[in-house]
Design an enzyme around this catalytic site. Sequence first.
Site: not given
Length: 257
Positions: A65, A110, A113, A133
Site C-alpha cells: 500500500a 496489499g 493480498e 505489516e
Amino acid sequence: MELEVLKYEIEQGVATVYLNRPPHNPLNWQSFKELSMLMDQLDRDSRVRAVIITGSGDRSFAAGADIKEMMNLTEMEILQNNEISRGAFEKMERLSKPIIAAVNGLALGGGAELALACDLIICSERTKFGFPEINLGIIPGGGGTQRFQRLVGQKAAKEILYFGEIFSGERAYELGFVNKVVPADHLVAEAKEWAVKLAGKSSMAMKMMKKAVNAGANTDLDTALDIEMACFGNTFASSDRKEGMQAFVEKRKAIFK
C-alpha cells in the site's frame, strides 16, 4: 472509462490489466477504485473471457500500500477507505471470468493480498512475497490474515504473518500459495498462454465452476454440495453443454459460444 493508475488491453479474449505506478506500483485508494470499476466493466464485456493482472515494469507487481497516503489518516478514515479495497477484492472473486496474477518482482502487503484475490498465481524466479505489516505496528487489512491461512494452512500462515519476513517465489510454491514459478522473461507469456486456454473454455461452465469452488470453500460440505449441484444444473441447461458433448461424440474441438 478513464484510468489514472491502471491500464489494460484486450487480445484473444484476454484482458491484461497493468498496475501502472512504476517502478514499484504502490496501491493507493485510486488503484482500488479503478480496480473495482474495471471489474464491473470486464464482467459485462463479452469480448473478455479471462483476465491477467500484472505490474508495469519488471521490479514490482505491487510493493504494498501507499504508506505516505495512509500514515496521516484517522482510524475512521482508514476503515472507510478499507471498504474500497475490500470491495475491489470481492468483485475480483465474484467476477464470472478467471483471473490470473502474473507476479513480477515484489508483491508485499496489499500486493500479496491482491494476488490472493486472483484465481491462479504465476510468479517469476525473482518474485518476493511478504506481509510486513507487523513491522509497521499494524496487521494486514485486505484479507491477508484470512485468505492466506485458508490457502496455506494456519500454522504456516501464522509463521509468515507473525514474523513479517519476505519469502521467495519458490517458498510460495512449496506452500501452495502460487501455481507456478517461471523465469522472469517468460512470466507474461506463460500467463497469457494459460489465459488463452481458459478463454477457449465454455464461459458458462467457467462461471459456474468458479462460483461452486469459491462459494463452497466457505461453508459446510452439505451446503457446498448443494451449491455444486445447482451450478452443475445451470451448465447442463446451456447450449455450451450441448456443443461440448456433441463435439466429444464427433471427435472434434468444441466451439463454445
